[in-house]
Design a protein around this motif. Structure first.
Motif, short mmCIF file in Angstrom:
data_model
loop_
_atom_site.label_atom_id
_atom_site.label_comp_id
_atom_site.label_asym_id
_atom_site.label_seq_id
_atom_site.Cartn_x
_atom_site.Cartn_y
_atom_site.Cartn_z
N LEU A 121 0.84 -1.20 0.00
CA LEU A 121 0.00 0.00 0.00
C LEU A 121 0.88 1.26 0.00
O LEU A 121 0.67 2.19 -0.77
CB LEU A 121 -0.92 -0.01 1.24
CG LEU A 121 -1.84 1.20 1.40
CD1 LEU A 121 -2.92 1.23 0.34
CD2 LEU A 121 -2.49 1.19 2.79
N ILE A 122 1.88 1.25 0.88
CA ILE A 122 2.76 2.42 1.00
C ILE A 122 3.58 2.61 -0.27
O ILE A 122 3.75 3.73 -0.77
CB ILE A 122 3.69 2.27 2.23
CG1 ILE A 122 2.87 2.13 3.52
CG2 ILE A 122 4.69 3.43 2.32
CD1 ILE A 122 2.08 3.36 3.92
N GLU A 123 4.08 1.49 -0.82
CA GLU A 123 4.91 1.59 -2.04
C GLU A 123 4.12 2.19 -3.19
O GLU A 123 4.60 3.08 -3.90
CB GLU A 123 5.40 0.19 -2.45
CG GLU A 123 6.48 -0.36 -1.54
CD GLU A 123 6.57 -1.89 -1.60
OE1 GLU A 123 5.92 -2.49 -2.49
OE2 GLU A 123 7.27 -2.47 -0.75
N SER A 124 2.88 1.72 -3.37
CA SER A 124 2.06 2.22 -4.46
C SER A 124 1.76 3.70 -4.26
O SER A 124 1.83 4.51 -5.20
CB SER A 124 0.76 1.41 -4.53
OG SER A 124 -0.20 2.10 -5.29
N HIS A 125 1.46 4.05 -3.01
CA HIS A 125 1.12 5.43 -2.67
C HIS A 125 2.32 6.36 -2.93
O HIS A 125 2.19 7.42 -3.54
CB HIS A 125 0.72 5.47 -1.19
CG HIS A 125 -0.03 6.69 -0.79
ND1 HIS A 125 -0.61 6.82 0.45
CD2 HIS A 125 -0.30 7.84 -1.45
CE1 HIS A 125 -1.21 8.00 0.51
NE2 HIS A 125 -1.03 8.63 -0.62
N TYR A 126 3.47 5.91 -2.47
CA TYR A 126 4.69 6.71 -2.60
C TYR A 126 5.09 6.84 -4.07
O TYR A 126 5.35 7.94 -4.58
CB TYR A 126 5.81 6.04 -1.80
CG TYR A 126 7.17 6.70 -1.91
CD1 TYR A 126 7.49 7.82 -1.15
CD2 TYR A 126 8.14 6.19 -2.77
CE1 TYR A 126 8.74 8.42 -1.24
CE2 TYR A 126 9.39 6.78 -2.87
CZ TYR A 126 9.69 7.90 -2.11
OH TYR A 126 10.93 8.49 -2.21
N GLU A 127 5.11 5.70 -4.77
CA GLU A 127 5.59 5.71 -6.16
C GLU A 127 4.64 6.50 -7.07
O GLU A 127 5.07 7.39 -7.81
CB GLU A 127 5.71 4.27 -6.67
CG GLU A 127 6.13 4.21 -8.13
CD GLU A 127 6.08 2.80 -8.71
OE1 GLU A 127 6.07 1.82 -7.92
OE2 GLU A 127 6.03 2.67 -9.94
N HIS A 128 3.37 6.17 -6.99
CA HIS A 128 2.44 6.76 -7.95
C HIS A 128 1.91 8.12 -7.52
O HIS A 128 2.02 9.09 -8.26
CB HIS A 128 1.27 5.80 -8.21
CG HIS A 128 1.75 4.52 -8.82
ND1 HIS A 128 2.29 4.48 -10.08
CD2 HIS A 128 1.81 3.26 -8.34
CE1 HIS A 128 2.66 3.24 -10.35
NE2 HIS A 128 2.39 2.48 -9.30
N ASN A 129 1.34 8.20 -6.32
CA ASN A 129 0.65 9.44 -5.97
C ASN A 129 1.61 10.54 -5.55
O ASN A 129 1.52 11.67 -6.01
CB ASN A 129 -0.40 9.17 -4.90
CG ASN A 129 -1.32 8.05 -5.33
OD1 ASN A 129 -1.21 6.92 -4.87
ND2 ASN A 129 -2.21 8.35 -6.26
N TYR A 130 2.57 10.20 -4.69
CA TYR A 130 3.57 11.19 -4.30
C TYR A 130 4.47 11.51 -5.50
O TYR A 130 4.71 12.67 -5.83
CB TYR A 130 4.39 10.69 -3.11
CG TYR A 130 5.60 11.56 -2.81
CD1 TYR A 130 5.45 12.90 -2.49
CD2 TYR A 130 6.89 11.02 -2.86
CE1 TYR A 130 6.56 13.71 -2.23
CE2 TYR A 130 8.01 11.81 -2.59
CZ TYR A 130 7.83 13.16 -2.28
OH TYR A 130 8.93 13.94 -2.03
N GLY A 131 4.93 10.46 -6.15
CA GLY A 131 5.81 10.65 -7.32
C GLY A 131 5.15 11.50 -8.39
O GLY A 131 5.77 12.40 -8.97
N ASP A 132 3.87 11.24 -8.66
CA ASP A 132 3.15 12.01 -9.68
C ASP A 132 3.02 13.47 -9.27
O ASP A 132 3.08 14.37 -10.10
CB ASP A 132 1.74 11.43 -9.90
CG ASP A 132 1.79 10.11 -10.66
OD1 ASP A 132 2.91 9.69 -11.04
OD2 ASP A 132 0.73 9.50 -10.87
N ALA A 133 2.79 13.70 -7.96
CA ALA A 133 2.64 15.08 -7.48
C ALA A 133 3.92 15.87 -7.72
O ALA A 133 3.89 17.02 -8.18
CB ALA A 133 2.26 15.09 -6.00
N VAL A 134 5.07 15.26 -7.42
CA VAL A 134 6.35 15.94 -7.62
C VAL A 134 6.58 16.21 -9.11
O VAL A 134 6.99 17.32 -9.50
CB VAL A 134 7.51 15.12 -7.02
CG1 VAL A 134 8.86 15.79 -7.30
CG2 VAL A 134 7.33 14.94 -5.51
#
Ligand SMILES: [Fe+2]
Length: 318
Positions: A22-35
């Motif tokens: 869950l954390i990996e997907s959140h970090y990679e996709h949602n946080y990564g996309d925001a940056v």
């Protein structure tokens, strides 16, 4: 300069009921996309000439920048809010929560209720420090927006569906409970310690009248409501007051340039409050003159307009 990806703050394998997946997907996709989105928007903005770009197009991009920037910052805070056992609130933090919310339990109930209010929507739930008011506050931030001006978020809960659907499905309440069991209170307390060092916004300081005591419009209101005897003198300059249409209820106007003519009307056994248009000079000077003559005089901070801004009663000035 481009925004760079911050390393994941939390160690995903240490979490209770929240999987590394869950954390990996959140970090990679949602946080990564925001940056990535933030950097793309900033590049686009830098290439535009604000003088020739249509104003609404420029405004739209700037709004997108806020959303991407907040999504970046709040995701970083979210990952930095996890990793503890959620229960043991360190003493200083517990004291701070009790001071602002009444008790740690009350804070928890408020925070969880706010989170559950977003169960069918999306947004952030934040615990923030507000230097102006020297207190902590729980609040939501929808659309990566609506943060409180000047507040410093020290804990964030992501209530966007992407933060939990993968593991909790539509059961947002279970996710909220899971988050509460994983709060890293030691890290929150460290951020609290940093936040309280931030100075509040600078208040108006009138150095030349430092030794003349002021009274707030709210205090004057309380005195009047309690029936405390007080002599309220409107000392707005004559050139101004001759055009004025209203005067504070309970005040009498006196010409500040002719204090000697009316000082004899005042009683020394009752306090005197003077004020002018905005509270900068004339009311202060008159209060200083009256104090020198032995009166218990103070000037009303903010003057006539502060009184009106608090919806204080006025009457027609004729
Ligand atoms: Fe998220």
């Amino acid at each position: 300069m481009d925004y760079r990806i911050a390393p994941l703050f939390v160690r995903p394998w240490t979490l209770n009921n929240m999987s590394p997946r869950l954390i990996e997907s959140h970090y990679e996709h949602n946080y990564g996309d925001a940056v990535a989105r933030l950097n793309a928007i900033r590049k686009e903005l830098a290439a535009l000439d604000p003088a020739t770009t249509p104003a609404d197009a420029y405004g739209r991009l700037k709004r997108d920048e806020i959303a991407a920037l907040n999504a970046t910052l709040l995701h970083e805070l979210y990952f930095a809010s996890l990793g503890g056992d959620g229960r043991a609130v360190p003493e200083r933090m517990a004291g701070a929560l009790a001071e602002s919310f009444g008790s740690v339990d009350r804070w928890r109930q408020e925070f969880v209720a706010l989170a559950n209010s977003l169960a069918d929507g999306c947004g952030w739930v934040l615990l923030s420090w507000l230097p102006r008011d020297h207190r902590l506050i729980n609040h939501t931030a929808a659309d990566h927006n609506q943060c409180i001006a000047g507040a410093i978020p020290i804990m964030a809960l992501d209530m966007y569906e992407h933060a939990y659907a993968l593991e909790f499905g539509a059961n947002a309440a279970a996710y909220v409970a899971g988050f509460m069991r994983n709060i890293d209170w030691a890290a929150v307390q460290e951020r609290y310690d940093d936040a309280i060092k931030v100075a509040p916004p600078r208040p108006l300081v009138q150095k030349q009248f430092a030794d003349v005591p002021a009274i707030t419009v709210e205090e004057v209101k309380t005195m009047l409501a309690a029936g405390t005897p007080v002599q309220i003198i409107d000392t707005r300059p004559k050139h101004y007051s001759s055009r004025a249409q209203d005067i504070m209820e309970g005040a009498i106007w006196r010409d500040p340039e002719r204090v000697d003519d009316w000082i004899g009307e005042l009683s020394k056994s009752e306090p005197v409050v003077t004020f002018c248009v905005y509270g900068f000079h004339v009311g202060c000077e008159t209060a200083a003159t009256l104090r020198k003559a032995g009166f218990d005089a103070r000037y009303m901070a903010g003057g006539h307009y502060a009184w009106k801004a608090t919806k204080g009663a006025v009457r027609l000035f004729t």
